[in-house]
Design a protein around this motif. Structure first.
Motif, PDB file in Angstrom:
ATOM      1  N   LEU A 180      26.832  29.835  -9.246  1.00  0.00           N
ATOM      2  CA  LEU A 180      26.370  30.247 -10.570  1.00  0.00           C
ATOM      3  C   LEU A 180      25.176  29.401 -11.023  1.00  0.00           C
ATOM      4  O   LEU A 180      24.188  29.930 -11.544  1.00  0.00           O
ATOM      5  CB  LEU A 180      27.511  30.138 -11.588  1.00  0.00           C
ATOM      6  N   LEU A 181      25.260  28.085 -10.790  1.00  0.00           N
ATOM      7  CA  LEU A 181      24.141  27.216 -11.166  1.00  0.00           C
ATOM      8  C   LEU A 181      22.887  27.575 -10.371  1.00  0.00           C
ATOM      9  O   LEU A 181      21.786  27.611 -10.915  1.00  0.00           O
ATOM     10  CB  LEU A 181      24.502  25.754 -10.905  1.00  0.00           C
ATOM     11  N   GLY A 182      23.070  27.864  -9.096  1.00  0.00           N
ATOM     12  CA  GLY A 182      21.934  28.229  -8.251  1.00  0.00           C
ATOM     13  C   GLY A 182      21.279  29.518  -8.725  1.00  0.00           C
ATOM     14  O   GLY A 182      20.052  29.620  -8.795  1.00  0.00           O
ATOM     15  N   MET A 183      22.110  30.508  -9.065  1.00  0.00           N
ATOM     16  CA  MET A 183      21.571  31.778  -9.562  1.00  0.00           C
ATOM     17  C   MET A 183      20.837  31.556 -10.885  1.00  0.00           C
ATOM     18  O   MET A 183      19.722  32.043 -11.086  1.00  0.00           O
ATOM     19  CB  MET A 183      22.703  32.792  -9.799  1.00  0.00           C
ATOM     20  N   LEU A 184      21.481  30.812 -11.777  1.00  0.00           N
ATOM     21  CA  LEU A 184      20.903  30.573 -13.106  1.00  0.00           C
ATOM     22  C   LEU A 184      19.539  29.893 -12.983  1.00  0.00           C
ATOM     23  O   LEU A 184      18.545  30.360 -13.534  1.00  0.00           O
ATOM     24  CB  LEU A 184      21.867  29.702 -13.928  1.00  0.00           C
ATOM     25  N   ASN A 185      19.494  28.806 -12.206  1.00  0.00           N
ATOM     26  CA  ASN A 185      18.235  28.067 -12.079  1.00  0.00           C
ATOM     27  C   ASN A 185      17.196  28.841 -11.281  1.00  0.00           C
ATOM     28  O   ASN A 185      15.996  28.679 -11.499  1.00  0.00           O
ATOM     29  CB  ASN A 185      18.487  26.712 -11.420  1.00  0.00           C
ATOM     30  N   GLY A 186      17.658  29.677 -10.345  1.00  0.00           N
ATOM     31  CA  GLY A 186      16.715  30.451  -9.547  1.00  0.00           C
ATOM     32  C   GLY A 186      16.097  31.585 -10.346  1.00  0.00           C
ATOM     33  O   GLY A 186      14.967  31.984 -10.114  1.00  0.00           O
ATOM     34  N   LEU A 187      16.857  32.115 -11.306  1.00  0.00           N
ATOM     35  CA  LEU A 187      16.395  33.309 -12.017  1.00  0.00           C
ATOM     36  C   LEU A 187      15.738  32.995 -13.354  1.00  0.00           C
ATOM     37  O   LEU A 187      14.922  33.768 -13.844  1.00  0.00           O
ATOM     38  CB  LEU A 187      17.585  34.251 -12.269  1.00  0.00           C
ATOM     39  N   TRP A 188      16.119  31.877 -13.944  1.00  0.00           N
ATOM     40  CA  TRP A 188      15.696  31.638 -15.324  1.00  0.00           C
ATOM     41  C   TRP A 188      14.976  30.293 -15.403  1.00  0.00           C
ATOM     42  O   TRP A 188      15.632  29.239 -15.436  1.00  0.00           O
ATOM     43  CB  TRP A 188      16.924  31.671 -16.225  1.00  0.00           C
ATOM     44  N   ALA A 212      16.189  27.209 -17.517  1.00  0.00           N
ATOM     45  CA  ALA A 212      17.370  26.519 -16.993  1.00  0.00           C
ATOM     46  C   ALA A 212      16.980  25.612 -15.839  1.00  0.00           C
ATOM     47  O   ALA A 212      17.474  24.484 -15.706  1.00  0.00           O
ATOM     48  CB  ALA A 212      18.400  27.548 -16.525  1.00  0.00           C
ATOM     49  N   GLU A 213      16.054  26.109 -15.010  1.00  0.00           N
ATOM     50  CA  GLU A 213      15.612  25.301 -13.885  1.00  0.00           C
ATOM     51  C   GLU A 213      14.974  24.011 -14.377  1.00  0.00           C
ATOM     52  O   GLU A 213      15.247  22.930 -13.881  1.00  0.00           O
ATOM     53  CB  GLU A 213      14.606  26.107 -13.054  1.00  0.00           C
ATOM     54  N   LYS A 214      14.126  24.166 -15.402  1.00  0.00           N
ATOM     55  CA  LYS A 214      13.432  23.009 -15.949  1.00  0.00           C
ATOM     56  C   LYS A 214      14.444  21.998 -16.489  1.00  0.00           C
ATOM     57  O   LYS A 214      14.322  20.797 -16.322  1.00  0.00           O
ATOM     58  CB  LYS A 214      12.502  23.477 -17.078  1.00  0.00           C
ATOM     59  N   LEU A 215      15.475  22.531 -17.138  1.00  0.00           N
ATOM     60  CA  LEU A 215      16.472  21.681 -17.787  1.00  0.00           C
ATOM     61  C   LEU A 215      17.377  20.995 -16.774  1.00  0.00           C
ATOM     62  O   LEU A 215      17.709  19.823 -16.914  1.00  0.00           O
ATOM     63  CB  LEU A 215      17.313  22.559 -18.725  1.00  0.00           C
ATOM     64  N   LEU A 216      17.788  21.737 -15.727  1.00  0.00           N
ATOM     65  CA  LEU A 216      18.890  21.250 -14.893  1.00  0.00           C
ATOM     66  C   LEU A 216      18.497  20.799 -13.489  1.00  0.00           C
ATOM     67  O   LEU A 216      19.149  19.940 -12.912  1.00  0.00           O
ATOM     68  CB  LEU A 216      19.949  22.357 -14.750  1.00  0.00           C
ATOM     69  N   ASP A 217      17.436  21.403 -12.926  1.00  0.00           N
ATOM     70  CA  ASP A 217      17.226  21.192 -11.504  1.00  0.00           C
ATOM     71  C   ASP A 217      16.960  19.741 -11.126  1.00  0.00           C
ATOM     72  O   ASP A 217      17.509  19.237 -10.163  1.00  0.00           O
ATOM     73  CB  ASP A 217      16.102  22.086 -10.973  1.00  0.00           C
TER      74      ASP A 217
END
Lengths: 262, 263
Positions: free
Chosen positions: A80-88, A91-96
């Motif tokens: 779920l985290l991978g999908m979220l950061n890959g698509l949005w 979220a990537e900026k915040l979490l990756d």
């Protein structure tokens, strides 16, 4: 089968069989101390004995349960985290970057902390497995989603696909090969983590069985435990291969007649 | 199986004049839509790619757009598709201003862009509209690939992939078909086959066709009208008034020279 083929097959088994025979002979003749390395035949006897009293099966089952629970929780979270950061991108900026930092911490290094938090009960082991499998699945899902051919997504848009259809029919299948690579890594890490966790602190499971056997100098059971781990690892590998073969049937490398079909 | 294969072979033979007179499929009436570009400009950052370009394309016309790389050909197609907005000017299809993507325009990409994880039939029926299986089968038959419906795209040749992509574009009965150098990567023989196929399908369906190419001979072979783009504007607007099936000939050569002079 011709004689040549039989010989050819026999050749691949020659070395392992020779080692087994040599090992058995040296253990029986006393060159190898049975305390340090018992004969293959006594490991086989230990296998039968633990199978009869049910302890092997029970311990394997409890270890398997812990492994699968950890895999399910960590796998779903990582996916779920991978999908979220890959698509949005927000979220990537915040979490990756945090994820990238955390993944570099060897997850076994937090064992002391985990024992402080959870004691030595089930939650500690499941938590460790969860952390262990989360990162390979996260990284590969994220990478898979990011590297889906942009041209295909553009094509989907031109041909009128809605965002959900884009996700299900283009992005997910496009990322799947990478996600399965992550799953394969995760399965290796899953067993590794569980063995270490059970060896350090447990009152059941395969790791406990081998550590307990060590206390009583039952080297044959220790060896048996190691062999069971090897078999479970192999089983996990076979399972992923099976999944890959089915889920990636479209992929050129899974098509037996790929070259001949044109 | 055999009869299908025979049908396919028959379809790939060069069509004669008669076949053009009586279209292969008369399932639908002519539905080509006119495309009007009125002083359109497109800028990316400070760089101007198209500059107050005006062009009027009639319904069911087959237009080839020729030009050197970087002359704005692909940008023009992306604007008509609705993938990118125009910076200035008006772009209309059948009188309606183009705002974003639309169902009546289909684009055939340079690479086939098939979904490798879906069978050929499911690629063609990508929209999954009601009754998609039937229309997809029909479209595959039109491009002569009915027997490959259940294959994975990975086992098809380059020309077959482009034919599947063409079938996918035809399924929704587009009013405008845009082609972005779709035959550029094919060998000469396959390319000639694709030309025949495209002309045959266009004769049957009569969609407005805009083909981008850098191959002047291809433009002369296929189009009713050739537009040469240079520096973001029309450098030549040349009618091609030759009977179909114009592989060679003095007139074709003359036209090629005219066009080449303006590229």
């Amino acid at each position: 089968m011709t004689l040549n083929k039989i010989l050819d097959k026999a050749l691949t088994w020659l070395v392992p069989v020779a080692i087994l025979v040599l090992w058995e002979v040296s253990a029986r003749s006393g060159i190898l101390a049975a305390r340090l390395l018992p004969a293959p035949s006594s490991v086989a006897l230990a296998f039968i004995a633990t199978l009869r009293d049910g302890s092997l099966w029970a311990n394997t089952l409890i270890s398997g349960e812990r492994a699968l629970k950890g895999l399910a929780i960590g796998g779903i979270l990582g996916f779920l985290l991978g999908m979220l950061n890959g698509l949005w991108p927000p979220a990537e900026k915040l979490l990756d970057s945090s994820m990238q930092m955390l993944r570099n911490v060897p997850h076994l290094a937090i064992i002391p902390l985990v024992i402080l938090w959870f004691g030595i009960d089930e939650a500690a082991k499941i938590f460790l497995v969860t952390i262990g499998v989360l990162f390979p699945i996260y990284l590969n899902t994220y990478h898979g989603v990011r590297t889906v051919d942009r041209g295909l997504i553009e094509m989907g848009r031109v041909y009128g696909l809605k965002p959900t259809a884009l996700l299900w029919r283009i992005i997910l299948p496009g990322a799947l090969p990478s996600i399965l690579v992550g799953l394969r890594y995760a399965l290796g890490i899953m067993w590794l983590t569980l063995i270490v966790a059970e060896t350090i602190s447990a009152s059941s499971g395969l790791g406990y069985m081998t550590m307990n056997a060590r206390e009583f100098m039952q080297t044959d059971i220790v060896l048996l435990g190691i062999i069971v781990y090897a078999l479970l690892g192999k089983l996990a590998d076979v399972a992923t291969r099976w999944i890959e073969k089915r889920a990636l049937a479209w992929h050129p490398s899974y098509q037996e007649n790929a070259g001949a079909a044109i | 199986m055999n009869s299908v294969a025979q049908l396919k072979l028959k379809r790939l033979e060069p069509p004669d004049e008669e076949e053009f007179a009586t279209p292969v499929a008369e399932r639908e009436s002519a539905l080509g839509l006119p495309v009007t570009l009125n002083k359109i400009s497109k800028r990316f950052g400070g760089r101007s790619v198209l500059n107050t370009l005006s062009l009027s394309i009639e319904a069911s016309e087959f237009v080839a757009v020729v030009g050197r790389s970087g002359c704005g050909k692909t940008t023009l197609l992306r604007l008509i598709t609705g993938l990118d907005p125009v910076s200035d000017g008006h772009l209309a299809i059948a009188g309606d201003e183009v705002r974003g993507l639309q169902g009546r325009v289909r684009l055939l990409f340079q690479d086939a862009r098939l979904l490798m994880w879906q069978r050929v039939l499911n690629n063609v029926g990508i929209s999954r509209d009601t009754g998609w299986r039937e229309t997809a089968k029909q479209a595959l038959q039109d491009v002569g690939l009915a027997d490959r419906a259940q294959d994975w795209p990975a086992v098809l040749s380059g020309g077959q992939k482009q034919r599947v992509a063409l079938a996918r574009a035809l399924v929704s009965r587009p009013g405008v078909l845009l082609l972005d150098e779709p035959f550029g990567a094919l060998d000469a023989l396959t390319r000639a086959e694709m030309h025949e196929l495209l002309i045959r399908i266009w004769s049957a369906h009569r969609f407005t066709t805009i083909l981008i190419t850098h191959d002047v001979a291809e433009a002369v072979t296929l189009a009713d009208r050739i537009i040469v783009l240079r520096d973001g504007n029309v450098a030549l607007d040349q009618k091609v008034d030759l009977p179909r099936h114009r592989r060679s000939g003095a007139e074709a050569a003359r036209l090629q020279n005219i066009v080449l002079g303006h590229v």
